[in-house]
Design a protein around this motif. Structure first.
Motif, mmCIF file in Angstrom:
data_model
loop_
_atom_site.group_PDB
_atom_site.id
_atom_site.type_symbol
_atom_site.label_atom_id
_atom_site.label_comp_id
_atom_site.label_asym_id
_atom_site.label_seq_id
_atom_site.Cartn_x
_atom_site.Cartn_y
_atom_site.Cartn_z
ATOM 1 N N ASP A 23 -7.665 0.720 3.018
ATOM 2 C CA ASP A 23 -7.390 -0.411 3.911
ATOM 3 C C ASP A 23 -6.188 -0.123 4.805
ATOM 4 O O ASP A 23 -6.194 -0.447 6.001
ATOM 5 N N ILE A 24 -5.159 0.472 4.231
ATOM 6 C CA ILE A 24 -3.978 0.808 5.015
ATOM 7 C C ILE A 24 -4.320 1.851 6.074
ATOM 8 O O ILE A 24 -3.927 1.740 7.239
ATOM 9 N N ALA A 25 -5.094 2.872 5.667
ATOM 10 C CA ALA A 25 -5.467 3.937 6.605
ATOM 11 C C ALA A 25 -6.289 3.376 7.759
ATOM 12 O O ALA A 25 -6.077 3.744 8.928
ATOM 13 N N ALA A 26 -7.221 2.481 7.446
ATOM 14 C CA ALA A 26 -8.056 1.896 8.493
ATOM 15 C C ALA A 26 -7.218 1.044 9.447
ATOM 16 O O ALA A 26 -7.423 1.076 10.665
ATOM 17 N N ALA A 27 -6.280 0.306 8.887
ATOM 18 C CA ALA A 27 -5.427 -0.539 9.723
ATOM 19 C C ALA A 27 -4.548 0.314 10.621
ATOM 20 O O ALA A 27 -4.414 0.042 11.821
ATOM 21 N N GLU A 28 -3.936 1.368 10.063
ATOM 22 C CA GLU A 28 -3.065 2.235 10.845
ATOM 23 C C GLU A 28 -3.848 2.939 11.964
ATOM 24 O O GLU A 28 -3.327 3.142 13.066
ATOM 25 N N ALA A 29 -5.082 3.302 11.684
ATOM 26 C CA ALA A 29 -5.901 3.999 12.677
ATOM 27 C C ALA A 29 -6.253 3.106 13.866
ATOM 28 O O ALA A 29 -6.675 3.601 14.913
ATOM 29 N N ALA A 30 -6.066 1.812 13.703
ATOM 30 C CA ALA A 30 -6.372 0.881 14.792
ATOM 31 C C ALA A 30 -5.261 0.810 15.823
ATOM 32 O O ALA A 30 -5.416 0.167 16.863
ATOM 33 N N GLY A 31 -4.137 1.469 15.573
ATOM 34 C CA GLY A 31 -3.045 1.482 16.542
ATOM 35 C C GLY A 31 -2.523 0.096 16.856
ATOM 36 O O GLY A 31 -2.139 -0.652 15.968
ATOM 37 N N TRP A 32 -2.530 -0.246 18.133
ATOM 38 C CA TRP A 32 -2.038 -1.555 18.547
ATOM 39 C C TRP A 32 -2.890 -2.694 18.000
ATOM 40 O O TRP A 32 -2.444 -3.845 17.959
ATOM 41 N N HIS A 33 -4.088 -2.388 17.548
ATOM 42 C CA HIS A 33 -4.980 -3.423 17.029
ATOM 43 C C HIS A 33 -4.909 -3.553 15.511
ATOM 44 O O HIS A 33 -5.731 -4.234 14.901
ATOM 45 N N PHE A 34 -3.908 -2.880 14.890
ATOM 46 C CA PHE A 34 -3.624 -3.064 13.461
ATOM 47 C C PHE A 34 -3.477 -4.562 13.208
ATOM 48 O O PHE A 34 -2.618 -5.226 13.785
ATOM 49 N N GLN A 35 -4.340 -5.095 12.324
ATOM 50 C CA GLN A 35 -4.327 -6.541 12.098
ATOM 51 C C GLN A 35 -4.856 -6.858 10.705
ATOM 52 O O GLN A 35 -6.072 -6.872 10.494
ATOM 53 N N PRO A 36 -3.961 -7.103 9.739
ATOM 54 C CA PRO A 36 -4.431 -7.503 8.412
ATOM 55 C C PRO A 36 -5.290 -8.764 8.526
ATOM 56 O O PRO A 36 -5.057 -9.615 9.401
ATOM 57 N N HIS A 37 -6.255 -8.905 7.643
ATOM 58 C CA HIS A 37 -7.167 -10.048 7.706
ATOM 59 C C HIS A 37 -6.379 -11.356 7.636
ATOM 60 O O HIS A 37 -5.567 -11.563 6.748
#
Length: 200
Positions: A102-116
């Motif tokens: 989950d952390i890796a996926a969020a970080e890979a989103a860059g500026w769109h990092f957004q926890p649910h």
């Protein structure tokens, strides 16, 4: 055209910071080491000809501003737009308990990092920059101390550096440093510090 110079500092470390627990827009008390760091930093800031303190309205930022202001003795303005990123369902959890995927996926989103259930880094950047531009209009020709959060400072700095906010980028941020941001004509740019930075 008059310009406003901001000095951005992260709030002093909290107990949850030391525990690596996600605060987001929740709060915990400042750690004893954080209190000591404020006392070291305040005299350095006193030489910056500051006119005002602009701070996040969250408790840890207000407490940090209050301790610094024992020396600085400046008017204080609170702005909720300078709050830390809203971490949604991650708020209150320990980083070790968030699945690595989950952390890796969020970080890979860059500026769109957004926890649910939370907000994105882009949202943080937008509201913080609007807060600074509005403050610059009200404080033209002045120097302003901004006491805020790591996520806010990093979002502003990374945007001004043109970063994509991706994990494979080389480091460009040190949370211990004071960041200088200049606003002139409604445009923000990174400035150069003229004092030795102190750790917070």
């Amino acid at each position: 055209m008059s310009r406003c110079v901001f000095y951005l500092v992260r709030h002093a470390p909290t107990l949850w910071n030391l525990e690596r627990r996600i605060q987001g827009q929740w709060d915990s008390e400042l750690a004893p080491a954080g209190l000591a760091a404020c006392e070291i930093l305040a005299p350095q800031l006193a030489g910056l000809a500051l006119s005002r303190i602009l701070a996040s309205d969250l408790g840890r930022a207000k407490s940090t501003a209050g301790i610094l202001n024992r020396v600085l003795r400046l008017p204080v303005t609170l702005d909720r737009r300078l709050r830390e990123q809203h971490f949604g369902e991650w708020t209150g959890k320990y980083w070790r308990d968030i699945p690595a995927a989950d952390i890796a996926a969020a970080e890979a989103a860059g500026w769109h990092f957004q926890p649910h259930g939370g907000e994105s880094r882009a949202d943080v950047r937008s509201r913080a920059e609007h807060a600074l531009i509005d403050a610059a209009r009200a404080n033209a020709g002045r120097n302003v101390l901004v006491v805020t959060h790591q996520g806010v400072v990093k979002a502003v700095v990374y945007h001004l550096l043109g970063r994509a906010y991706l994990p494979d980028e080389p480091p460009a941020f040190d949370r211990r440093l004071i960041q200088q941001v200049v606003c002139q004509g409604g445009v923000l740019t990174l400035g150069q510090l003229d004092i030795d930075p102190a750790a917070l």
